[in-house]
Write a protein that holds these residues in place. Structure first.
Motif, PDB file in Angstrom:
ATOM      1  N   VAL A  77      -4.749  -0.641  -0.749  1.00 45.06           N
ATOM      2  CA  VAL A  77      -4.764  -2.163  -0.066  1.00 45.06           C
ATOM      3  C   VAL A  77      -4.980  -2.002   1.215  1.00 45.06           C
ATOM      4  N   GLU A  95      -8.119   5.155  -2.953  1.00 42.71           N
ATOM      5  CA  GLU A  95      -7.927   3.636  -3.202  1.00 42.71           C
ATOM      6  C   GLU A  95      -6.462   3.120  -2.729  1.00 42.71           C
ATOM      7  N   ASN A 123       0.831  -1.261   0.033  1.00 42.21           N
ATOM      8  CA  ASN A 123      -0.132  -0.194  -0.223  1.00 42.21           C
ATOM      9  C   ASN A 123       0.734   1.411   0.054  1.00 42.21           C
ATOM     10  N   ARG A 139      -7.954  -4.971  -2.793  1.00 45.53           N
ATOM     11  CA  ARG A 139      -7.685  -3.545  -3.302  1.00 45.53           C
ATOM     12  C   ARG A 139      -9.124  -2.890  -3.103  1.00 45.53           C
ATOM     13  N   TYR A 199      -4.359  -9.785  -1.897  1.00 48.83           N
ATOM     14  CA  TYR A 199      -3.214  -9.154  -1.944  1.00 48.83           C
ATOM     15  C   TYR A 199      -2.735  -9.589  -0.377  1.00 48.83           C
TER      16      TYR A 199
END
Lengths: 258, 398
Positions: free
Chosen positions: B286, B284, A100, B291, B23
């Motif tokens: 994760v 946006e 991220n 996601r 993820y």
């Protein structure tokens, strides 16, 4: 030649890779610790990007991440610190981090900065393999970076073959079904797994990580792979004493205690 | 569960539009892959469906009523129906999912269940089905939440579950989720992880939405009985991770005449730094294996959200809802603590129903959407207010 390949070529086996969290214990410790590891004789360095929610890590590394974030560590800051990485450090350097923060920084921008400061590879444990292939492989290659994948005792042979095809530099063998720092020492069950992987005769070099904390576990791991990775044990060391002398003696005690 | 095909649902790769996926670190891959490769086959067998439907009927108490709230309707200016998920055994819709997942865990031969919980509702629903099936249960709960939700901690213990405090990070729901994932990493073979919402890596968001889809499946035939048509003009539901909303929207996704309203918790207000309104404040990224849209710093660190409602106090939304937001299929509305609490009292006074604070957010949103007087509006009343008595008392304005 990528420094990772060069290190394996020149040193053969028994390579020691040490992990530490950027910005820990103090914000500006990143480069001095990398330099002390380099001077102490490690063969590769892995610098962790702290993340608020590190699911693959146990308490030791998580706490170091929390502290590093509280210290003000960010990706931008890390690249500023690594501006002077070369030539102070000549061993290969990898960055390890959750996806991220890298996506927020911008994946290509991140890779470009890695190349600029002399980073050689990435370990992004929560980046899915298909997404790497479709979206990011070409970007890494463009900037001369190697992507290192993890395998575990539960990874199927078929998937290991696929990972071996996609990997560059080395494969990171997670020694047991665990988070980082959860278990120490090496059991017979793990040895069976190490032997199974060895018998697959993979194209890539292999480093064993998770549970490697001293000379005994390091040497044992090196019987089955090309080297090993120490993480949590080193974090505990620098939490206690992060002076160059202490770091160099930590490295010596793992590689050549006598 | 009847099969639904929709462009708003998961594709064969595990994505809702550009959201979703898996993820996850390699250490979790075998666990998630085992589930992914087996879940559809298992839940579509006649034996599984029969067991699931039987338990929903005899144990959960389904179908839950679709109730025409006449006095509430007058104050809103539309014909409001309440889907009474608050009448499910254990007090909320959460049990629909835990029943489905415990049957799935049994089919996979798992010996132990782990779960995360925020307010404790999902933890209680998990401990309940584990007691029902005689399976060991460990629930991770943030240390701070354990102090805030003591009765639910005790409930889980009475039901025989072990409650483990998540002491890392911010010591709340997201950290309980991290701890549960870590437990799963350390125990990959004998353990099933029951995620409580439409979050996490594929197949969880799809699987949980399927188990919750019974909500809109029932709304359809119940509305037909009452109104002579299966579709309302609008469906309203609160969204933390989004499981009750996913269930309430599920059978209406492709029926674009049905307006879908998703209600997020704005806490003390979206500009106060004390909010959990993910689509208003997030972007946006994760989180927890998918996601989606999440609240985060510029540097991509996950932000700790705030809401008076522990069940809406989550920094992300499921990829299912991220896609509904991104595609414009659902309208997202923010409701503050104060507006929600007032709506809770309004429902109590007009209908004699004290809602969970989560569900009170959905009631409050009725004041924020404009309706025609003959519009038929279904509000998913996801949970009952018993667990929130202390919150009502502390707020005090009734």
């Amino acid at each position: 030649m990528n420094r990772i390949d060069q290190a394996f070529k020149e040193k053969g086996n028994q390579l020691l890779n040490v992990y530490f969290t950027a910005g820990y214990p103090a914000l500006e410790d990143t480069l001095p610790i990398a330099k002390a590891l380099n001077d102490g004789g490690v063969d590769l360095i892995e610098i962790g990007l702290p993340f608020s929610d590190p699911v693959a890590d146990g308490p030791t590394i998580q706490e170091s991440s929390t502290q590093a974030l509280a210290n003000g560590m960010t990706i931008s800051r890390l690249f500023e610190q690594l501006q002077d990485l070369r030539p102070q450090v000549d061993v290969p350097v990898l960055l390890m981090g959750y996806i991220n923060p890298v996506l927020q920084y911008g994946f290509e921008r991140f890779c470009a900065r890695c190349q600029e400061v002399g980073v050689d590879g990435l370990i992004l444990p929560d980046l899915p393999m298909y997404e790497y292939e479709e979206l990011y492989k070409d970007v890494l290659e463009k900037y001369g970076l190697y992507n290192v994948f993890l395998i575990t005792p539960q990874t199927s042979d078929e998937r290991i073959r696929k990972i071996d095809e996609l990997s560059k530099g080395f494969i990171y063998m997670v020694s047991s079904a665990s988070t980082t720092g959860a278990k120490s020492g090496i059991t017979n069950e793990q040895i069976a797994y190490f032997e199974r992987i060895k018998s697959l005769q993979l194209a890539n070099k292999r480093l064993i990580g998770f549970g490697i904390s001293n000379n005994e576990s390091f040497e044992k791991a090196c019987e089955f792979a090309d080297g090993a990775i120490v993480g949590s044990a080193f974090i505990k060391q620098i939490a206690n004493d992060s002076s160059a002398a202490a770091i160099q003696s930590f490295v010596k005690n793992i590689k050549h205690p006598k | 569960m009847s099969e639904v095909k929709s462009k708003y649902l998961v594709d064969e790769r595990g994505y809702f539009g550009k959201f979703g996926g898996a993820y996850i670190p390699e250490m979790l891959y075998p666990n998630v892959e085992e589930l992914r490769s087996a879940y559809l086959e298992i839940i579509e067998t006649p034996a599984f469906k029969a067991d699931f439907e039987q338990l929903l009927k005899d144990y959960v108490g389904r179908p839950t009523p679709l109730y025409h709230a006449a006095r509430l309707s007058e104050t809103i200016g539309a014909k409001v129906y309440l889907k009474r998920e608050d009448l499910c055994h254990t007090g909320a819709h959460k049990v629909n999912n835990t029943i489905g997942q415990i049957l799935l865990a049994q089919a996979l031969g798992k010996k132990r269940i782990i779960a995360e919980t925020g307010a404790g509702q999902h933890g209680v629903a998990t401990a309940t089905v584990c007691a029902l099936m005689g399976i060991d249960c460990i629930v991770y709960m943030g240390e701070i939440d354990m102090a805030r939700q003591k009765p639910n901690v005790e409930r889980m213990k009475i039901l025989g579950a072990e409650v483990r405090a998540a002491k890392s990070g911010s010591k709340t729901l997201k950290d309980a989720t991290n701890e549960a994932m870590r437990h799963w990493i350390n125990n990959p073979q004998d353990t099933h992880y029951i995620i409580g919402s439409v979050v996490g890596p594929h197949p969880y968001p799809d699987m949980v939405a399927r188990f919750q889809s019974v909500i809109s499946e029932e709304i359809k035939w119940q509305l037909e009985e009452k109104e002579g048509k299966t579709s309302p003009d609008c469906v309203v539901a609160c969204v933390g991770g989004g499981s009750n909303a996913a269930g309430a929207y599920y059978h209406y996704l492709d029926d674009e005449q049905v307006k879908l309203v998703a209600v997020e918790a704005s806490g003390l207000g979206n500009d106060t730094g004390k909010s959990a309104a993910t689509t208003a404040l997030g972007r946006e990224g994760v989180l927890h294996g998918s996601r989606t849209i999440l609240m985060q710093t510029d540097d991509g660190q996950v932000v700790e959200p705030y809401s008076i409602s522990a069940g809406l106090d989550y920094p992300g939304i499921g990829p299912f809802h991220a896609h509904l937001f991104d595609s414009g299929r659902a309208d997202f509305v923010g409701v503050t603590d104060e507006e929600a609490m007032k709506a809770g009292v309004l429902l109590s006074r007009t209908e004699g129903i004290i809602p969970a604070v989560e569900s009170a957010h959905a009631i409050a949103a009725l004041h924020k959407v404009s309706f025609e007087s003959d519009d038929i509006v279904v509000v998913n009343l996801s949970g009952r207010g018993d667990k929130d008595l202390e919150t009502y008392i502390k707020w005090g304005k009734y």
